[in-house]
Design an enzyme around this catalytic site. Structure first.
Site, mmCIF file in Angstrom:
data_model
loop_
_atom_site.group_PDB
_atom_site.id
_atom_site.type_symbol
_atom_site.label_atom_id
_atom_site.label_comp_id
_atom_site.label_asym_id
_atom_site.label_seq_id
_atom_site.Cartn_x
_atom_site.Cartn_y
_atom_site.Cartn_z
ATOM 1 N N GLY A 125 -4.511 -4.582 -4.112
ATOM 2 C CA GLY A 125 -5.646 -3.741 -4.475
ATOM 3 C C GLY A 125 -5.170 -2.352 -4.794
ATOM 4 O O GLY A 125 -4.393 -1.780 -4.046
ATOM 5 N N HIS A 126 -5.580 -1.830 -5.939
ATOM 6 C CA HIS A 126 -5.283 -0.429 -6.214
ATOM 7 C C HIS A 126 -6.494 0.252 -6.816
ATOM 8 O O HIS A 126 -7.240 -0.321 -7.588
ATOM 9 C CB HIS A 126 -4.035 -0.251 -7.069
ATOM 10 C CG HIS A 126 -3.894 -1.264 -8.153
ATOM 11 N ND1 HIS A 126 -3.069 -2.353 -8.055
ATOM 12 C CD2 HIS A 126 -4.489 -1.354 -9.346
ATOM 13 C CE1 HIS A 126 -3.173 -3.065 -9.138
ATOM 14 N NE2 HIS A 126 -4.020 -2.489 -9.948
ATOM 15 N N THR A 127 -6.652 1.492 -6.407
ATOM 16 C CA THR A 127 -7.817 2.259 -6.824
ATOM 17 C C THR A 127 -7.410 3.157 -7.980
ATOM 18 O O THR A 127 -6.408 3.843 -7.906
ATOM 19 C CB THR A 127 -8.288 3.136 -5.646
ATOM 20 O OG1 THR A 127 -8.385 2.278 -4.503
ATOM 21 C CG2 THR A 127 -9.635 3.762 -5.921
ATOM 22 N N ASP A 163 0.809 -1.225 0.000
ATOM 23 C CA ASP A 163 0.000 0.000 0.000
ATOM 24 C C ASP A 163 0.840 1.272 0.000
ATOM 25 O O ASP A 163 0.441 2.290 0.557
ATOM 26 C CB ASP A 163 -0.966 0.018 1.204
ATOM 27 C CG ASP A 163 -1.791 -1.234 1.244
ATOM 28 O OD1 ASP A 163 -2.348 -1.588 0.191
ATOM 29 O OD2 ASP A 163 -1.860 -1.882 2.300
ATOM 30 N N LYS A 203 2.145 2.414 -5.326
ATOM 31 C CA LYS A 203 3.012 2.124 -6.482
ATOM 32 C C LYS A 203 2.407 2.631 -7.793
ATOM 33 O O LYS A 203 3.105 3.055 -8.699
ATOM 34 C CB LYS A 203 3.273 0.614 -6.570
ATOM 35 C CG LYS A 203 4.058 0.087 -5.369
ATOM 36 C CD LYS A 203 4.184 -1.417 -5.361
ATOM 37 C CE LYS A 203 3.048 -2.158 -4.701
ATOM 38 N NZ LYS A 203 2.960 -2.084 -3.241
ATOM 39 N N GLY A 204 1.064 2.591 -7.865
ATOM 40 C CA GLY A 204 0.368 2.943 -9.102
ATOM 41 C C GLY A 204 0.710 4.322 -9.625
ATOM 42 O O GLY A 204 0.877 4.520 -10.828
ATOM 43 N N GLN A 263 2.177 -5.942 -2.894
ATOM 44 C CA GLN A 263 2.583 -5.970 -1.477
ATOM 45 C C GLN A 263 3.909 -5.224 -1.308
ATOM 46 O O GLN A 263 4.187 -4.336 -2.083
ATOM 47 C CB GLN A 263 2.658 -7.413 -0.928
ATOM 48 C CG GLN A 263 1.319 -8.117 -0.857
ATOM 49 C CD GLN A 263 0.917 -8.797 -2.153
ATOM 50 O OE1 GLN A 263 1.721 -9.450 -2.783
ATOM 51 N NE2 GLN A 263 -0.325 -8.652 -2.547
HETATM 52 P P1 IMP Z 1 -2.284 -12.874 2.185
HETATM 53 O O1 IMP Z 1 -1.340 -12.285 1.173
HETATM 54 O O2 IMP Z 1 -3.726 -12.644 1.839
HETATM 55 O O3 IMP Z 1 -1.970 -14.297 2.505
HETATM 56 O O4 IMP Z 1 -2.066 -12.055 3.538
HETATM 57 C C1 IMP Z 1 -0.852 -12.120 4.271
HETATM 58 C C2 IMP Z 1 -0.467 -10.781 4.847
HETATM 59 O O5 IMP Z 1 -0.150 -9.883 3.786
HETATM 60 C C3 IMP Z 1 -1.580 -10.092 5.633
HETATM 61 O O6 IMP Z 1 -0.980 -9.331 6.678
HETATM 62 C C4 IMP Z 1 -2.191 -9.141 4.629
HETATM 63 O O7 IMP Z 1 -2.851 -8.064 5.236
HETATM 64 C C5 IMP Z 1 -0.966 -8.716 3.875
HETATM 65 N N1 IMP Z 1 -1.235 -8.257 2.504
HETATM 66 C C6 IMP Z 1 -1.511 -9.031 1.423
HETATM 67 N N2 IMP Z 1 -1.687 -8.267 0.335
HETATM 68 C C7 IMP Z 1 -1.509 -6.993 0.723
HETATM 69 C C8 IMP Z 1 -1.536 -5.736 0.031
HETATM 70 O O8 IMP Z 1 -1.728 -5.644 -1.178
HETATM 71 N N3 IMP Z 1 -1.280 -4.626 0.789
HETATM 72 C C9 IMP Z 1 -1.018 -4.703 2.105
HETATM 73 N N4 IMP Z 1 -0.978 -5.851 2.790
HETATM 74 C C10 IMP Z 1 -1.219 -6.978 2.104
HETATM 75 MG MG MG Z 2 -2.946 -1.877 -1.951
#
Ligand code: IMP
Ligand code: MG
Length: 420
Positions: free
Chosen positions: A41-43, A14, A17-18, A219
């Site tokens: 997720g990106h908006t 978060d 990056k976009g 991530q």
């Molecule tokens: P998972 O990737 O869904 O298995 O989640 C594992 C950990 O990574 C958790 O703490 C999530 O909140 C975190 N996480 C996964 N994807 C993102 C992201 O895009 N942004 C921030 N945290 C993420």
């Molecule tokens: Mg995000």
């Protein structure tokens, strides 16, 4: 030979990056996602409408560019179908433009179920996004997962499902009890079959022919499966080097590695976060910075900039520089803190990021405190237009992080940034 660039998150995801993908995309021909799945997720705003994407990279809005999902990505075809359909109303998404790797692994409804079940029954949950990411990577590594190649061929897909039903009674029960989910899976698998191709081969060829490639990380570094705060991490490698692995490319061919961070820090989900702010100020940053997850809507934990973690991110990724977002959010605070070292109860002061999660858990940050600036900052232009206190703050961040700041984000608009 075309240029290969990689852009990754340096914190816990978060980072925004976009915004920087947009900025550097002008001379890029192919944009790739190389790890993770729809946990990201990106908006984005297209045609006056707000969209949230989870699987397709930010580069997808640049009509002339090819988009690829390569071998290290995990793909839920239901989510991919939704995103393609959504997008087709605004930009062209053809199989010529969207390349889905045959080698990527498939998230089925079963994997989503497993992720949800293990989180909900765990004594110490990880705080995953419950999108099936971990179970899918686990089965990939156990070598009984479903590859995109298998999913795309109806008879092979059927064979995989029958074998699994035979081998695992719990799977069979889940399958039999959720016909609607599996129907949706079938429909979406058929829908995306058109987009499947040997993406890595095509990217290697493109590079040889002079096309420029950008790999867009999801991530962040601190969530890396190997080097992050295990077990509170995601299940893929989020480091820049993973781009070479996922694309099947000579790692020496990476031309530039760009990091993205924020001038403070956030984390969503469980796990150590040494600079977390536990008082009212954390809430202030959350509201001002709109720090709520794009995927799960969860409030993000907020904290101060962690220069030890940034030094670590610089080292493990090999950054050419970092883009830092959200300088505007700090305007008007009384003081700003930056963690420059950690203090451990028995090991004393640590100047380097400890690779042991056990050690990290017990660390307290050692802060440098800055006086903040009270006026609003300019949104565009150069650092020289900033109030002195903001300029000094950035110089210090650079010094503590041992990493060049390439640009600083100053607002939600894509054009809101300052350069040195
Ligand atoms: P998972 O990737 O869904 O298995 O989640 C594992 C950990 O990574 C958790 O703490 C999530 O909140 C975190 N996480 C996964 N994807 C993102 C992201 O895009 N942004 C921030 N945290 C993420
Ligand atoms: Mg995000």
């Amino acid at each position: 030979m075309g240029k290969l660039s990689v852009i990754i998150g340096t914190q816990w995801g978060d980072e925004g990056k976009g915004k920087w993908v947009d900025k550097i995309a002008h001379d890029i021909d192919i944009v790739c996602r190389f790890q993770g799945g729809n946990n990201a997720g990106h908006t984005v705003h297209v045609g006056g409408k707000k969209h949230v994407f989870h699987l397709l990279p930010n580069g997808v809005l640049h009509e002339g560019k090819i988009i690829a999902l390569t071998s290290g990505v995990v793909i839920d075809p239901r989510v991919l179908m939704r995103e393609i359909k959504n997008l087709r109303e605004h930009v062209s998404v053809t199989p010529e433009r969207l390349w889905i790797s045959t080698l990527a692994h498939v998230i089925t409804p079963w994997h989503v179920y497993l992720d949800t079940k293990s989180e909900e029954s765990a004594k110490n949950p990880i705080g995953t996004t419950k999108r099936g990411i971990g179970p899918t990577y686990a089965e990939r590594d156990l070598r009984n997962g479903m590859r995109v190649e298998t999913m795309a061929r109806p008879e092979k897909r059927k064979e995989w499902l029958s074998k699994r039903k035979e081998a695992d009674p719990e799977f069979k029960t889940f399958y039999d009890q959720n016909p609607a989910l599996w129907k949706e899976f079938e429909v979406s698998a058929a829908f995306i079959a058109d987009y499947i191709c040997p993406a890595e081969e095509k990217i290697r060829k493109g590079l040889k022919e002079g096309q420029n490639v950008l790999c867009e990380g999801a991530q962040g570094t601190m969530l890396d499966i190997n080097h992050g705060t295990y077990p509170f991490v995601t299940s893929s490698s989020t480091l820049a080097s993973q781009a070479a692995v996922s694309l099947g490319i000579d790692p020496r061919k990476i031309d530039r590695i760009l990091g993205v961070g924020k001038v403070y820090a956030t984390r969503v989900g469980e796990g150590p976060f040494p600079t977390e702010i536990h008082d009212q100020l954390g809430q202030v940053l959350r509201e001002r910075g709109n720090e709520y997850g794009a995927t799960t809507k969860r409030p993000r934990r907020c904290g101060w900039f962690d220069a030890i973690a940034m030094r670590f991110a610089n080292e493990v990724n090999g950054l050419d520089g970092v883009y830092l977002n959200k300088l505007d959010i700090l305007s008007g605070l009384e003081t700003i803190k930056v963690a420059v070292a950690y203090k451990h109860p028995t090991l004393g002061v640590l100047n380097e990021y400890p690779s042991s999660s056990e050690v990290l858990k017990e660390c307290k940050p050692v802060y440098e405190t800055f006086k903040a600036w009270q006026q609003d900052i300019p949104r565009q232009g150069s650092f020289s237009k900033l109030p002195g206190a903001a300029r000094d703050f950035l110089l210090k961040l650079e010094e503590f992080s041992r990493c060049r700041i390439l640009s600083v984000g100053t607002g939600v608009d894509r054009e809101d940034f300052l350069t040195p």
